[in-house]
Every structure is written in structure tokens, then in C-alpha cells.
Enzyme design. Structure first.
Site, short mmCIF file in Angstrom:
data_model
loop_
_atom_site.label_atom_id
_atom_site.label_comp_id
_atom_site.label_asym_id
_atom_site.label_seq_id
_atom_site.Cartn_x
_atom_site.Cartn_y
_atom_site.Cartn_z
N ASP A 22 0.82 -1.04 0.04
CA ASP A 22 0.12 0.11 0.12
C ASP A 22 0.74 1.24 0.07
O ASP A 22 2.16 1.27 0.46
CB ASP A 22 -0.78 0.18 1.16
CG ASP A 22 -0.29 0.27 2.56
OD1 ASP A 22 0.83 -0.45 2.68
OD2 ASP A 22 -0.68 0.85 3.43
N GLU B 252 0.00 -0.72 5.75
CA GLU B 252 1.12 -0.18 6.76
C GLU B 252 0.97 1.26 6.90
O GLU B 252 1.31 1.68 8.00
CB GLU B 252 2.39 -0.67 6.05
CG GLU B 252 3.55 -0.41 7.30
CD GLU B 252 3.93 1.15 7.16
OE1 GLU B 252 4.61 1.53 8.16
OE2 GLU B 252 3.84 1.90 6.29
N GLU B 253 0.32 1.66 5.84
CA GLU B 253 0.10 3.38 5.92
C GLU B 253 -0.86 3.63 6.73
O GLU B 253 -1.27 4.85 6.90
CB GLU B 253 0.23 3.74 4.36
CG GLU B 253 1.53 3.64 3.70
CD GLU B 253 2.65 4.36 4.35
OE1 GLU B 253 2.74 4.92 5.13
OE2 GLU B 253 3.76 4.26 3.44
N ARG C 76 6.31 10.60 18.84
CA ARG C 76 7.03 9.55 18.40
C ARG C 76 7.67 9.08 19.58
O ARG C 76 8.15 9.60 20.76
CB ARG C 76 8.16 10.03 17.30
CG ARG C 76 8.03 10.39 16.08
CD ARG C 76 7.34 9.29 15.27
NE ARG C 76 6.66 9.65 14.10
CZ ARG C 76 6.23 9.07 13.00
NH1 ARG C 76 6.73 7.82 12.86
NH2 ARG C 76 5.56 9.48 12.04
N1 BES Z 1 8.56 3.30 5.83
C1 BES Z 1 7.83 4.18 6.48
C2 BES Z 1 8.71 3.86 7.99
C3 BES Z 1 9.89 4.94 7.98
C4 BES Z 1 10.17 6.03 7.67
C5 BES Z 1 11.06 4.09 8.47
C6 BES Z 1 11.33 6.65 7.75
C7 BES Z 1 12.26 4.76 8.40
C8 BES Z 1 12.30 6.12 8.29
C9 BES Z 1 6.30 3.78 6.80
O1 BES Z 1 5.97 3.33 5.54
C10 BES Z 1 5.78 4.86 7.53
O2 BES Z 1 5.65 5.98 6.63
N2 BES Z 1 5.48 4.66 8.55
C11 BES Z 1 4.45 5.72 9.35
C12 BES Z 1 3.53 4.98 10.31
C13 BES Z 1 2.38 5.75 10.42
C14 BES Z 1 1.25 5.71 9.08
C15 BES Z 1 1.48 4.99 11.50
C16 BES Z 1 5.24 6.80 9.74
O3 BES Z 1 6.44 6.49 10.36
O4 BES Z 1 4.68 7.58 9.99
MN MN Z 2 6.95 2.05 4.33
MN MN Z 3 5.21 5.37 4.64
#
Ligand code: BES
Ligand code: MN
Ligand code: MN
Length: 458
Positions: free
Chosen positions: A90, A155-156, A330
Site C-alpha cells: 500500500d 502499513e500506511e 514519536r
Molecule cells: N517506511 C515508513 C517508515 C519509515 C520512515 C522508516 C522513515 C524509517 C524512516 C512507513 O511506511 C511509514 O511511513 N510509517 C508511518 C507509520 C504511520 C502511518 C503509523 C510513519 O512513520 O509515520
Molecule cells: Mn514504508
Molecule cells: Mn510510509
């Protein structure tokens, strides 16, 4: 004996088809947050399943209340570790569309980069492991360990299906090490292995005042303004020197190790260059920590959006009946989103001014992740990344979150390897998201080595 000569020859010969295949997946607008995109979610899941099946893997779609999970596995190899590759098909919504130089779901290569929504997050990165397993199979090389894939479509937006299914599929995804490519290198030309991700706790806060918008001339001065009440609550939640004021918030926070701080000093991070990259004239954050420390290893609070009140053209003299904010914390490993919810509730109870009612909506959360930088799998991964990218990787943590990973680690008791092939300036979640074309190929090459080195490590 593994014959990397034939695998490398295969990779060299199939660069175009590997790119064409990624383009096919990138053309599918699989936006999990958009309920009108359910057909695209199904299309993307089917596409990933078919791709894995074409490499001779046994595949299965696991369906639940939402986009399906794609599961696949190669033959078991007794006595060798089992690897589980996690990724997501996604993507984030593509808006604002007018800021894209080319349409988000019509991938193009420009100046050595693949431009499309999902190119780096996470279709491009995730595909490197699929291509690598296919390469082994096509070259008739017997994989030295069993590789399982679990690719989800939420995941998003909260990983609900995976979270619900986790207990049921725990045996199926049993593994010794989870491999995830959904993060970044340290910089262009400097690959990295990430041993920590932050967690997240996401909320919407609503502040309700009078039962309808009021004329601010007639009523201003007599009632609490929900806009001002919200602003006060938000500013009191974090001090100007970056400390979060929820009661007990820092109780479970594990501070950085001296050795980590030293290791990151060696990265020669430039605050000036970073500020310029972001277009700001100063960097701010928690006193006593460097920029990398604040981003990778300290908790923080951010406002994502403000709701309510008059947003139209010109002026409108009202006291809005309600306002709201979307915010998230965070978290660092050991902090729990459920605990933060309770801390936030008691903060709001203490800080709510009279004359308004406050509602807290708990949107989603997930704990942070820590990997052991000294584990044998980590050593194997370091060699694989070096062989794929031609440069020894550095060890970093990152500030982003993959909320479901902590629960997957708990369910499997596996080690975790975060092998990010992206770059900080890829524009994930932003317009003009990109993924460096050569890093796609380097990622595939590193992945072909990974199976070999992880088998040796186990
Ligand atoms: N791939 C990212 C996570 C990520 C971002 C890891 C930057 C390392 C560095 C993932 O797809 C993402 O965007 N996660 C979201 C989670 C949220 C939607 C609950 C995030 O980190 O904001
Ligand atoms: Mn991601
Ligand atoms: Mn992401």
C-alpha cells in the site's frame, strides 16, 4: 556451492525486465487510506502474489476485513535459519496532485531516479527481495535457507488485518530473522543498517465550546474560545526546549548509550546542510541532544493538522463551536502507546479550561523497535550490504515507524534486520516521491548475497 557468477549474469541481463515489473506495480494506485481504492488494493495484492508464484514460491492470499496479506514461501531447508521478509504494497495518498512533475501513478525514470508514489515507500524496496529470490530460482541455485514473504496492504493506515491475523498465522510466519527494506541509507553513497525505529501514538483532540458558532462581537469576552483553548493545550504539552509535559512520559524512556552517541558523532552530520535541505533558518528540539539524537533516539510531539473554525476566504467574525488537532508522539523503545494514551488523558483533564469539553480520539499506535547490532545475522547482513553497494554500511537508528513490527517480533521471537535502500530526500509521503534506479539494482544484488550470509550465520 553457490554460483554468484551465474546470478550476477542473470541480474545484468534482466535489468530492464526488473524495472518493467516494478513499473507495473507502481501503476496500481493502492492507496490504503482511500476506501474508493479497494479494487486497486486487490489488484496490487494479486500482482504481488503472481510475481512470487512466478518464482516458484508457494503462495497464499490471507483475507480479512480489509486489504489481503500476501504470503509466500520457498522450500524449507532443515537445519538452516528461516527468514521472513516483511513489506507493504500500500502507498500514501498522492495529493497535492498539482505539485507532481509527472503523474504519481505513471512511473518515469528521470536523472537516474524512478519517480512514482510508492517508488521508495515501499514497492521499490520490497521488490528487491522478490527479484532476488526469483534470480536464485531462475539460475537453478538452491536457496541455502527458507525465505518466507509477508507483504501487507495497510502499513500506511494501521495494519489492522495483520494485527488481527497475527495469532492465527504465528506458526506460518515462524522465523529466526525478519528482513525489512522500508527505510533509508545514511546518505547517497553511504549505505546503512538501521538497528532502531521509533514507535508512534497518534490522536485527534477535539475541543467543543458553544453549541453553535457565535458572533464574536456579541459574545466575545464572555465564553472560552475553542481555538484559543486548543492552542493553549497544545503549547503547554511541549516546552520550547522540547520536553513533553505529559505526566510520567519520560519514566520508561531509555536514554542513549554513550557508545551510540560516539558512533553517530563519526557520521559528521552537518546541521547547516540539513537546515538548508529543509528550507528552515534554524533547527530546534530537545536541549542537550544533537539533531541525529533528537530524530533517531528521543521522543517527540508533532501537530499534523488543525481543524475547525473559519478557513475560507476573507474574514468571518465567529467564535467557532469546535476545533480539533491531529497530533502524534514519536516514541522510543520501551515506551508503550497505551501508556501514553493514559498520560495524555490525565494531561487533558488537568489542562482543560472551563467552558469547553474535550474529546480524545485514539487513532493508532505501535511500539518502537530495537535490533541487536552485534547479532550474527547483523554481521551477515553487513557483508551482504557491502557486497551489494560496494561500501561498508554504517549503523544508524531512524525516526520513522513501522508500527506492526514490534508485535511481529513478539509473535516470532525473531531478530530483525532493517536494510533500508532509500534516501532521506526521496520524498516519501510527499509529491515527487523517488527511488534511485541504481539503488534498486544494488538492493537486489545485496539481497541475493543476504540469503547466503544469513545461512552461514545461523
Ligand atoms: N517506511 C515508513 C517508515 C519509515 C520512515 C522508516 C522513515 C524509517 C524512516 C512507513 O511506511 C511509514 O511511513 N510509517 C508511518 C507509520 C504511520 C502511518 C503509523 C510513519 O512513520 O509515520
Ligand atoms: Mn514504508
Ligand atoms: Mn510510509
Amino acid at each position: 556451492m553457490t554460483d554468484f557468477t551465474s546470478i550476477d549474469r542473470y541480474l545484468q541481463k534482466n535489468r530492464q525486465s526488473q524495472l518493467d515489473e516494478l513499473f507495473e506495480l507502481l501503476r496500481i494506485a493502492s492507496i490504503s487510506a482511500d476506501s474508493s481504492k479497494r479494487p486497486e488494493m486487490t489488484e496490487a495484492a494479486n500482482w504481488v502474489q503472481a510475481k512470487l508464484a512466478s518464482g516458484g514460491l508457494k503462495t497464499q492470499l490471507i483475507s480479512g476485513d480489509g486489504p489481503s496479506l500476501v504470503y509466500a514461501e520457498t522450500e524449507p531447508v532443515p537445519g538452516k535459519p528461516v527468514v521472513l521478509v516483511y513489506g507493504h504494497y500500500d502507498v500514501q495518498p498522492a495529493d497535492p496532485l498539482n505539485l507532481w512533475h509527472s503523474p504519481p501513478f505513471e512511473p518515469v525514470v528521470k536523472d537516474g531516479n524512478i519517480y512514482a508514489r510508492g517508488s521508495t515507500d515501499d514497492k521499490g524496496q520490497m521488490m528487491t527481495h522478490i527479484q532476488s529470490v526469483i534470480a536464485w530460482q531462475r539460475c537453478n541455485q538452491k536457496l541455502p535457507l527458507q525465505v518466507k514473504f509477508l507483504i501487507e496492504g495497510q502499513e500506511e493506515s494501521g495494519s489492522e488485518v495483520l494485527e488481527t491475523k497475527l495469532p492465527e498465522i504465528a506458526d506460518q510466519i515462524a522465523s529466526d530473522v525478519i528482513v525489512i527494506s522500508d527505510s533509508s541509507q545514511y546518505a547517497q553513497g553511504q549505505p546503512a543498517i538501521t538497528y532502531g525505529l521509533r514507535g508512534i501514538a497518534y490522536y485527534e483532540i477535539r475541543v467543543y465550546g458553544p453549541k453553535a458558532d457565535l458572533h464574536s462581537g456579541s459574545f466575545g469576552g464572555a465564553v472560552t474560545n475553542p481555538g484559543l483553548a486548543l492552542a493553549r493545550i497544545l503549547t503547554e504539552m511541549k516546552t520550547p526546549d522540547g520536553r513533553i509535559q505529559l505526566p510520567g512520559f519520560y519514566d520508561s524512556v531509555v536514554d542513549l548509550e554513550a557508545s551510540e552517541r560516539e558512533m553517530w558523532q563519526q557520521l559528521n552530520f552537518s546541521d547547516e546542510a540539513f537546515a538548508e535541505q529543509l528550507g528552515v533558518d534554524a533547527l530546534t528540539g530537545e536541549t542537550g541532544y544533537t539533531t541525529l539524537e533528537r530524530r533517531w533516539a528521543r521522543p517527540t510531539l508533532d501537530v499534523h493538522g488543525l481543524l475547525g473554525g473559519y478557513q475560507g476566504e476573507g474574514g468571518k467574525t465567529i467564535i467557532p463551536s469546535w476545533t480539533g488537532a491531529k497530533i502524534s508522539f514519536r516514541l522510543v523503545p520501551n515506551q508503550h502507546p497505551k501508556a501514553v494514551t493514559e498520560q495524555l488523558r490525565s494531561f487533558l483533564a488537568q489542562h482543560a479550561p472551563p467552558g469547553v469539553r474535550i474529546e480524545l480520539i485514539d487513532l493508532h499506535g505501535g511500539r518502537g523497535v530495537m535490533a541487536d547490532p552485534k547479532s550474527p545475522f547483523m554481521k551477515g547482513a553487513m557483508r551482504a550490504v557491502e557486497e551489494g553497494f560496494g561500501v561498508k554500511p554504517v549503523l544508524i537508528r531512524e525516526g520513522g515507524s513501522i508500527p506492526i513490527v514490534a508485535q511481529m517480533v513478539e509473535a516470532t521471537n525473531a531478530d530483525v534486520l532493517l536494510l533500508g535502500w532509500g534516501l532521506d530526500d526521496d520524498g516519501a509521503h510527499s509529491p515527487n516521491e523517488k527511488f534511485c534506479l541504481e539503488d534498486y539494482y544494488r538492493g537486489i544484488r545485496a539481497s541475493t548475497r543476504l540469503w547466503h550470509h544469513l545461512a552461514q550465520a545461523g
